[in-house]
Write a protein that holds these residues in place. Sequence first.
Motif: not given
Length: 192
Positions: A17, A60-61, A63, A66-67, A70, A72-75
């Motif tokens: 993270t 938490r992941v 933004e 993620t950029e 790639t 995401t929090q869901e992944q």
Amino acid sequence: MPKKLLDQLLVIDIEATCWQGVPPNGQENEIIEIGLVPLDLVTGQRLEKRSILVRPERSRVSEFCTELTTLTQEQVNAGITFAEACALLREVYRSRERIWASYGDYDRSIFERQCRERKVAYPFGTRHLNIKTLFALSYTLPSEIGLEAALHTMRLPLEGTHHRGDDDAWNSAAILAELLRRSREGRVEPLD
């Protein structure tokens, strides 16, 4: 102490993270992906490319993360715990008995810190190979260079997505395999 196996070397790349700037209050950098590539030390072949997603517990992941990665929090929510990931490395890949390598020292230091803080058994033995330093020494560079620059120097392609653990481990393993091949042949090609 377990006997060292020299059949394979485990090339690891982690993603953690991250934020643009300092972490938000109460959050910290923690591993969210372990990229793993076993490298056959006799043939120089990369045997597998694996991404182990790790569910964060203290962050938490963002933004920004993620950029960059790639991921995401869901992944990562669908991932396994850090303790389970360390057990998987030990049990499936025999990580305590094999030398492991990463491109730079960040991966080793974050593993050590997170294991210490979470009271999880460190999954590796005492032998870590820093591919970034080995590359710089092999090419007699005045300082270490990044993964993409090393690939370019060796005329190797960047495969996959930079800053994804499995792809960066795959590319790091390609660099190490080529360095070992050239060392066995007694040559290191000069820089252009």
